[in-house]
Design a protein around this motif. Structure first.
Motif, PDB file in Angstrom:
ATOM      1  N   ARG A 139      43.380  73.191  25.242  1.00 20.00           N
ATOM      2  CA  ARG A 139      43.743  71.806  25.495  1.00 20.00           C
ATOM      3  C   ARG A 139      42.514  70.896  25.393  1.00 20.00           C
ATOM      4  O   ARG A 139      42.567  69.813  24.812  1.00 20.00           O
ATOM      5  CB  ARG A 139      44.344  71.755  26.900  1.00 20.00           C
ATOM      6  CG  ARG A 139      44.839  70.431  27.328  1.00 20.00           C
ATOM      7  CD  ARG A 139      46.268  70.228  26.878  1.00 20.00           C
ATOM      8  NE  ARG A 139      46.766  69.014  27.440  1.00 20.00           N
ATOM      9  CZ  ARG A 139      47.403  68.953  28.610  1.00 20.00           C
ATOM     10  NH1 ARG A 139      47.657  70.040  29.273  1.00 20.00           N
ATOM     11  NH2 ARG A 139      47.804  67.803  29.085  1.00 20.00           N
ATOM     12  N   VAL A 140      41.418  71.349  25.955  1.00 21.33           N
ATOM     13  CA  VAL A 140      40.187  70.552  25.903  1.00 21.33           C
ATOM     14  C   VAL A 140      39.740  70.376  24.457  1.00 21.33           C
ATOM     15  O   VAL A 140      39.383  69.273  24.014  1.00 21.33           O
ATOM     16  CB  VAL A 140      39.065  71.207  26.739  1.00 21.33           C
ATOM     17  CG1 VAL A 140      37.732  70.524  26.485  1.00 21.33           C
ATOM     18  CG2 VAL A 140      39.403  71.152  28.218  1.00 21.33           C
ATOM     19  N   THR A 146      41.926  67.918  22.906  1.00 23.41           N
ATOM     20  CA  THR A 146      41.636  66.586  23.436  1.00 23.41           C
ATOM     21  C   THR A 146      40.430  65.981  22.721  1.00 23.41           C
ATOM     22  O   THR A 146      40.439  64.814  22.332  1.00 23.41           O
ATOM     23  CB  THR A 146      41.333  66.677  24.939  1.00 23.41           C
ATOM     24  OG1 THR A 146      42.424  67.317  25.586  1.00 23.41           O
ATOM     25  CG2 THR A 146      41.138  65.298  25.534  1.00 23.41           C
ATOM     26  N   SER A 161      45.102  51.768  36.639  1.00 22.32           N
ATOM     27  CA  SER A 161      46.219  51.507  35.744  1.00 22.32           C
ATOM     28  C   SER A 161      47.540  51.635  36.488  1.00 22.32           C
ATOM     29  O   SER A 161      48.598  51.523  35.922  1.00 22.32           O
ATOM     30  CB  SER A 161      46.179  52.457  34.546  1.00 22.32           C
ATOM     31  OG  SER A 161      46.116  53.787  34.989  1.00 22.32           O
ATOM     32  N   ALA A 162      47.445  51.846  37.814  1.00 20.58           N
ATOM     33  CA  ALA A 162      48.673  52.072  38.571  1.00 20.58           C
ATOM     34  C   ALA A 162      49.536  50.821  38.683  1.00 20.58           C
ATOM     35  O   ALA A 162      50.725  50.900  38.901  1.00 20.58           O
ATOM     36  CB  ALA A 162      48.338  52.594  39.966  1.00 20.58           C
ATOM     37  N   GLY A 211      49.788  66.148  20.465  1.00 21.81           N
ATOM     38  CA  GLY A 211      49.170  67.380  20.941  1.00 21.81           C
ATOM     39  C   GLY A 211      49.415  67.630  22.407  1.00 21.81           C
ATOM     40  O   GLY A 211      48.599  68.228  23.091  1.00 21.81           O
ATOM     41  N   MET A 212      50.522  67.127  22.939  1.00 24.19           N
ATOM     42  CA  MET A 212      50.839  67.411  24.346  1.00 24.19           C
ATOM     43  C   MET A 212      52.343  67.340  24.566  1.00 24.19           C
ATOM     44  O   MET A 212      53.058  66.689  23.821  1.00 24.19           O
ATOM     45  CB  MET A 212      50.109  66.434  25.248  1.00 24.19           C
ATOM     46  CG  MET A 212      50.512  64.997  25.064  1.00 24.19           C
ATOM     47  SD  MET A 212      49.445  63.902  25.990  1.00 24.19           S
ATOM     48  CE  MET A 212      48.066  63.719  24.883  1.00 24.19           C
ATOM     49  N   PHE A 250      57.070  65.151  29.622  1.00 18.96           N
ATOM     50  CA  PHE A 250      57.608  65.661  30.881  1.00 18.96           C
ATOM     51  C   PHE A 250      59.032  66.153  30.648  1.00 18.96           C
ATOM     52  O   PHE A 250      59.783  65.568  29.880  1.00 18.96           O
ATOM     53  CB  PHE A 250      57.650  64.553  31.944  1.00 18.96           C
ATOM     54  CG  PHE A 250      56.309  64.043  32.362  1.00 18.96           C
ATOM     55  CD1 PHE A 250      55.213  64.891  32.442  1.00 18.96           C
ATOM     56  CD2 PHE A 250      56.129  62.703  32.685  1.00 18.96           C
ATOM     57  CE1 PHE A 250      53.977  64.430  32.834  1.00 18.96           C
ATOM     58  CE2 PHE A 250      54.892  62.220  33.074  1.00 18.96           C
ATOM     59  CZ  PHE A 250      53.821  63.081  33.144  1.00 18.96           C
ATOM     60  N   LYS A 262      52.615  54.208  30.286  1.00 17.20           N
ATOM     61  CA  LYS A 262      51.786  55.373  30.594  1.00 17.20           C
ATOM     62  C   LYS A 262      52.409  56.102  31.784  1.00 17.20           C
ATOM     63  O   LYS A 262      52.828  55.462  32.744  1.00 17.20           O
ATOM     64  CB  LYS A 262      50.386  54.855  30.961  1.00 17.20           C
ATOM     65  CG  LYS A 262      49.350  55.940  31.129  1.00 17.20           C
ATOM     66  CD  LYS A 262      47.980  55.336  31.397  1.00 17.20           C
ATOM     67  CE  LYS A 262      46.979  56.446  31.618  1.00 17.20           C
ATOM     68  NZ  LYS A 262      45.636  55.998  31.941  1.00 17.20           N
ATOM     69  N   TYR A 263      52.485  57.390  31.708  1.00 21.25           N
ATOM     70  CA  TYR A 263      53.040  58.249  32.765  1.00 21.25           C
ATOM     71  C   TYR A 263      54.566  58.215  32.855  1.00 21.25           C
ATOM     72  O   TYR A 263      55.164  58.949  33.627  1.00 21.25           O
ATOM     73  CB  TYR A 263      52.524  57.906  34.168  1.00 21.25           C
ATOM     74  CG  TYR A 263      51.075  58.190  34.387  1.00 21.25           C
ATOM     75  CD1 TYR A 263      50.610  59.502  34.434  1.00 21.25           C
ATOM     76  CD2 TYR A 263      50.163  57.153  34.549  1.00 21.25           C
ATOM     77  CE1 TYR A 263      49.269  59.762  34.648  1.00 21.25           C
ATOM     78  CE2 TYR A 263      48.815  57.410  34.747  1.00 21.25           C
ATOM     79  CZ  TYR A 263      48.381  58.723  34.803  1.00 21.25           C
ATOM     80  OH  TYR A 263      47.070  58.973  35.009  1.00 21.25           O
ATOM     81  N   PRO A 271      52.390  62.801  29.837  1.00 19.19           N
ATOM     82  CA  PRO A 271      51.124  62.749  30.571  1.00 19.19           C
ATOM     83  C   PRO A 271      50.341  61.483  30.242  1.00 19.19           C
ATOM     84  O   PRO A 271      50.477  60.927  29.155  1.00 19.19           O
ATOM     85  CB  PRO A 271      50.370  63.982  30.064  1.00 19.19           C
ATOM     86  CG  PRO A 271      51.409  64.905  29.586  1.00 19.19           C
ATOM     87  CD  PRO A 271      52.528  64.052  29.086  1.00 19.19           C
ATOM     88  N   GLY A 272      49.561  61.041  31.209  1.00 18.28           N
ATOM     89  CA  GLY A 272      48.844  59.787  31.066  1.00 18.28           C
ATOM     90  C   GLY A 272      47.997  59.683  29.808  1.00 18.28           C
ATOM     91  O   GLY A 272      47.824  58.604  29.253  1.00 18.28           O
ATOM     92  N   ALA A 273      47.500  60.817  29.357  1.00 15.61           N
ATOM     93  CA  ALA A 273      46.625  60.786  28.179  1.00 15.61           C
ATOM     94  C   ALA A 273      47.356  60.268  26.942  1.00 15.61           C
ATOM     95  O   ALA A 273      46.739  59.786  26.001  1.00 15.61           O
ATOM     96  CB  ALA A 273      46.056  62.165  27.911  1.00 15.61           C
TER      97      ALA A 273
END
Lengths: 163, 297
Positions: free
Chosen positions: B21-22, B25, B194-195, B242-243, B246, B276-277, B281-283
């Protein structure tokens, strides 16, 4: 110059990725979420690499981003998950009589959030007090006070267990 | 004792999938960096264009009185590049300030309609936008002040606070402008969290001079249509980003609704926007789905 900085961060990330994972994992206790958080932190760091003014501060800078991502994640979670599941993030009720073999590591995870963070960064990640201050945006004395408070508490627990 | 704790901590197993994953990323970040370089160059070009548009906009204001009184005049003028449509977005009010180390910049847009078929419509939209912008700005400043208080109380210094560079931004962006539609988004963001980001999308049907919904474009059964389209696109997006998205259990995508954010892109297709989210995922950042399907009528 800018490219150098970028590459330096990449190298730093590759070298220390396991540490990042563990730190994130210690917050969220879950593989997927820990991976997400580290991923976000990496994107964040690389996307804002010009914000790193002193290249030698890459360690505290990156930890700060990582810790922020962890906290952001937990706060977001709390907001999204209604009360029923929220207890996951609270200190669990802990029955001493039944589980005397609780390790110190688990005890650390039960300290208050910021105290816990400091203890982890100091002893598990081996950052200096000054570095922790930079990561957590606290002055040195606050870090010290909180660290000693945490250690005192841990000592108490350990003593109680040994008795 | 602490040594043992450390050992236990170090025994947290790092899964092989994480290393992959890294790697992934870093690769995506590299891609994005290249793209950003391109975007920056484009932005520069755009700024030059914007400066030119500014001159045109000034000319438009001079014409306003004439336009209001004469639709024929508007139609005649519509060959003119900037006022080529019956609606446009102008900055109604913009200000920047800084207080206690909290920087704020606000740009409130206002919708200007040219033509006779829109009594009161733009006024309503503009009031809503104005309310949204000012409310967000006020709340964000309040939040930042609380943060500052907490920061100073827990031992932070003024100097460290200033180094934080807190910025609040309320701005708008035109997503697309076609002969049929004008789509824009008004959004508020805070750079330290960013919440609390908030955004609202508006799409105006230029022919009818009104705000339109997904149902207007896709028909009454749009929910099913859009849901199917999104479900079909998810695997592709997952590959691209690449992810994984949910799952439903994780609070991922279930269904669109009247509230779902969307704009209309340059070719006239609605594009669904998830924050986002919201579904991934947030990324992944904001995730968009273009809906190309139309209900078979």
């Amino acid at each position: 110059m800018k490219q150098d900085l970028y590459d330096m961060i990449v190298d730093y990330v590759i070298e220390n990725q396991d540490k990042f994972y563990r730190l994130a994992y210690s917050y969220v206790k879950n593989q997927e979420d820990a991976s997400d958080i580290v991923q976000d932190a990496i994107f964040n760091a690389l996307g804002n690499c010009q914000a790193l003014r002193r290249p030698e501060a890459v360690k505290t800078w990156f930890y700060r981003i990582l810790v922020n991502e962890c906290l952001l994640f937990i706060r977001k979670r709390k907001r999204e998950i209604p009360a029923a599941e929220e207890s996951v993030f609270e200190t669990p009720y802990y029955e001493k009589g039944y589980e005397q073999e609780e390790s110190l590591y688990k005890q650390i995870n039960m300290l208050e959030a910021d105290v816990q963070e400091i203890v982890k960064l100091r002893f598990l990640e081996e950052l200096s007090l000054k570095e922790i201050g930079e990561v957590m945006n606290m002055n040195l004395n606050t870090v010290k006070a909180k660290l000693y408070r945490g250690l005192k508490k841990l000592k108490q627990v350990v003593l109680e267990e040994e008795l | 004792m602490l040594d043992e704790a450390k050992k236990e901590y170090e025994q947290i197993e790092v899964p092989a999938a994480f290393h992959k994953r890294v790697e992934e990323t870093l690769r995506i970040a590299q891609e994005r960096k290249k793209q950003k370089g391109r975007l920056m160059r484009m932005k520069k070009r755009k700024q030059i264009l914007k400066a030119a548009a500014g001159v045109a906009a000034a000319a438009a204001i001079v014409f306003t009185t004439a336009l209001n009184t004469s639709v024929a005049f508007a139609k005649e003028m519509s060959g003119y590049p900037v006022i080529g449509t019956v609606a446009k977005l102008l900055t109604f009010r913009s200000y920047e300030s800084e207080e206690e180390g909290i920087g704020i910049s606000v740009e409130i847009p206002s919708l200007e309609m040219i033509g006779e078929e829109v009594p009161g419509m733009s006024k309503e939209v503009n009031e809503e936008i104005y309310e949204l912008c000012t409310r967000y700005a006020d709340e964000a400043v309040e939040r930042a002040k609380e943060y500052r208080k907490a920061f100073l109380e827990t031992g932070g210094t003024e100097e460290e606070w200033l180094a934080h560079n807190i910025e609040i931004k309320v701005a708008y962006e035109i997503k697309s402008q076609t002969p049929d539609y004008l789509s824009f988004v008004v959004s508020g963001t805070e750079n330290w969290s960013s919440a609390y980001s908030e955004s609202r999308y508006y799409t105006i049907d230029l022919a009818e001079g009104r705000l339109i919904s997904l149902a207007d474009i896709l028909g009454e059964d749009y929910i099913e249509l859009v849901n199917t389209s999104i479900q079909n696109q998810i695997p592709e997006k997952e590959d691209e980003l690449g992810m994984k998205f949910f799952t439903t259990q994780e609070g991922g995508f279930t269904s669109v609704s009247e509230e779902t954010k969307f704009y209309v892109n340059a070719v006239g297709n609605p594009v669904i926007v998830f924050e986002k989210y919201e579904v991934a995922p947030g990324a992944a950042g904001e995730v968009e789905f273009e809906i190309k399907e139309r209900s078979g009528i």
